[in-house]
Scaffold this motif. Structure first.
Motif, PDB file in Angstrom:
ATOM      1  N   UNK A 107     -17.512  47.677 -21.825  1.00  0.00           N
ATOM      2  CA  UNK A 107     -17.631  48.853 -22.187  1.00  0.00           C
ATOM      3  C   UNK A 107     -18.734  49.769 -21.731  1.00  0.00           C
ATOM      4  N   UNK A 108     -18.830  50.960 -21.563  1.00  0.00           N
ATOM      5  CA  UNK A 108     -19.984  51.795 -21.111  1.00  0.00           C
ATOM      6  C   UNK A 108     -19.905  52.908 -22.240  1.00  0.00           C
ATOM      7  N   UNK A 109     -20.691  54.008 -21.969  1.00  0.00           N
ATOM      8  CA  UNK A 109     -20.674  55.071 -22.888  1.00  0.00           C
ATOM      9  C   UNK A 109     -19.688  55.973 -22.977  1.00  0.00           C
ATOM     10  N   UNK A 110     -18.756  55.803 -21.738  1.00  0.00           N
ATOM     11  CA  UNK A 110     -17.569  56.597 -21.554  1.00  0.00           C
ATOM     12  C   UNK A 110     -16.390  55.823 -21.442  1.00  0.00           C
ATOM     13  N   UNK A 111     -16.458  54.444 -21.305  1.00  0.00           N
ATOM     14  CA  UNK A 111     -15.251  53.795 -20.671  1.00  0.00           C
ATOM     15  C   UNK A 111     -15.170  52.348 -21.487  1.00  0.00           C
ATOM     16  N   UNK A 112     -13.887  52.024 -21.109  1.00  0.00           N
ATOM     17  CA  UNK A 112     -13.467  50.640 -21.727  1.00  0.00           C
ATOM     18  C   UNK A 112     -12.508  49.827 -20.565  1.00  0.00           C
ATOM     19  N   UNK A 113     -12.952  48.844 -20.064  1.00  0.00           N
ATOM     20  CA  UNK A 113     -12.134  47.814 -18.977  1.00  0.00           C
ATOM     21  C   UNK A 113     -11.519  46.724 -19.813  1.00  0.00           C
ATOM     22  N   UNK A 114     -10.558  46.246 -19.689  1.00  0.00           N
ATOM     23  CA  UNK A 114      -9.857  45.296 -20.391  1.00  0.00           C
ATOM     24  C   UNK A 114      -9.198  44.279 -19.354  1.00  0.00           C
TER      25      UNK A 114
END
Length: 410
Positions: A339-346
């Motif tokens: 995760x970042x402050x703005x996104x999620x990668x699965x």
């Protein structure tokens, strides 16, 4: 209450009546408080709406809105406009960590008298109601749309109406459009041109206005997830929904096509049906629909496909930091997630750890987003009663669509 969830052997075709939209209901409740001739039907039975109703009809000074963020923002604006009322708005420990300074500063520009009881910029706040005669205000456009909606909802009741300038890139436009459309439905005139919204003042709405609240699309997202994780041919019917919805989360109908869920509108119902489509990784920009990010992430994990979700920066200031919470709980299930402050990668994964206890962090959407995974593996939802914040009958409706459950000890 902790619930162990399992998949039922049979998967019945079901018709579920979903309560009215919390977002629409809370906006309309405030408008009804300002203009008594407004009548409402199919209102939400959520905790948040019950809190809103109680607050609007209480005569005491101290008003505790618990976890209800919408109520905190809307009631701050409402009580600032009520001469003769002095109230202290407070909430749960988490609510006292959620910023409200931008809205308070905007209301102060209009002449409001609001002070902080503890930490600057955060609840609890003391509001001394008064007649607000200023009509021009500016605030950043990339903040919570609830700040903007709070100002728009009181605008027609202000002596000189409101001219609201949004500075910078506007986010959460669907929620602003929802507010403007509801103003229009009750007879209030508003214009949105460029980065400026103007609302014409009104002393009263003479003729009775009846508004029927559409059922909640955020609540529908969990049934989309159920159908996506079910076998082809599975169908669930939901009511009452319309194709030209005011709710941004109606984007579900398009987004879930990627997961094989076909949406058909029939009268005031929507039918969800699982079709056989090839599954592949998805990339979604959810700037306008952050409330369904948790559901989509869990759906992708359950389907074994990767996803990259962006536009999620508001999730960090919700009932919990939803990005951190999602990462922690999905990793317990075996997911690889960043995760970042703005996104999620699965990352795509074919293995799900069974019988994991999902912590819900006092967040209704954590409980409801993870529940559909029970179609793949047995799962435990901790503090399952938290769903009452937005969807009190959620677990009964989950039973109706084929989940089995039993209460277990922590």
């Amino acid at each position: 209450m902790n619930l162990q969830l399992y998949r039922s052997e049979a998967f019945p075709e079901s018709t579920i009546r979903v309560s009215g939209s919390k977002s629409e209901t809370n906006r309309l409740l405030l408008l009804q408080a300002l203009f008594a001739t407004i009548q409402l039907e199919n209102t939400s039975n959520s905790d948040d709406s019950e809190v809103m109703i109680k607050a609007l009809h209480t005569s005491g000074e101290l008003i505790d809105i618990h976890h209800a963020g919408t109520a905190m923002r809307f009631l701050t604006a409402y009580f600032a406009t009520q001469p003769g009322r002095e109230v202290v708005l407070t909430g749960s420990p988490r609510m006292k960590e959620r910023p409200i300074k931008i809205l308070v500063e905007a209301l102060r520009q209009l002449g409001a008298t609001i002070s902080y009881e503890a930490e600057e910029g955060y609840p609890p706040i003391r509001i001394v109601g008064k007649k607000l005669s200023e009509s021009k205000v500016a605030l950043p456009a990339d903040v919570s749309s609830q700040y903007i909606s709070a100002l728009l909802l009181i605008a027609a009741g202000l002596e000189n109406g409101l001219e609201l300038t949004l500075e910078g890139k506007i986010t959460s436009i669907p929620y602003i459009q929802m507010t403007l459309q509801l103003l229009k439905e009750v007879g209030i005139t508003a214009h949105f041109e460029g980065n400026t919204i103007r609302v014409v003042p009104m002393k009263e709405i003479l003729a009775p206005v009846v508004v029927t609240v559409e059922s909640d699309w955020s609540s529908a997202s969990y049934f989309y997830s159920i159908v996506a994780l079910a076998s082809p041919g599975t169908a669930i019917t939901l009511s009452s929904y319309k194709a030209n919805s005011l709710q941004g989360d109606s984007a579900l109908a398009d987004l879930y096509q990627s997961f094989g869920v076909e949406t058909t509108f029939e009268n005031k119902h929507v039918v969800l049906k699982k079709t056989n489509v090839p599954l592949k990784p998805v990339t979604f920009e959810l700037n306008h629909t952050p409330d369904i990010a948790q559901t989509i992430a869990v759906t992708c994990f359950g389907l074994g496909i990767g996803c990259h979700l962006t536009g999620l920066y508001t999730l960090k200031i919700k009932e919990t930091d939803r990005l951190e919470a999602l990462k922690t709980e999905l990793e317990k299930l075996g997911a690889a997630i960043t995760i970042t402050d703005d996104s999620l990668t699965l990352e795509a994964s074919t293995t799900i750890n069974p019988n994991v206890s999902i912590a819900t962090y006092h967040d209704h959407r954590m409980a409801m987003a993870f529940a559909p995974l029970a179609l793949r593996v047995p799962i435990i939802i901790a503090d399952a009663g938290v769903v009452s914040k937005s969807y009190p009958q959620f677990w009964e409706d989950m039973k109706a669509v084929g989940l089995k459950m039993e209460e277990v000890k922590a």
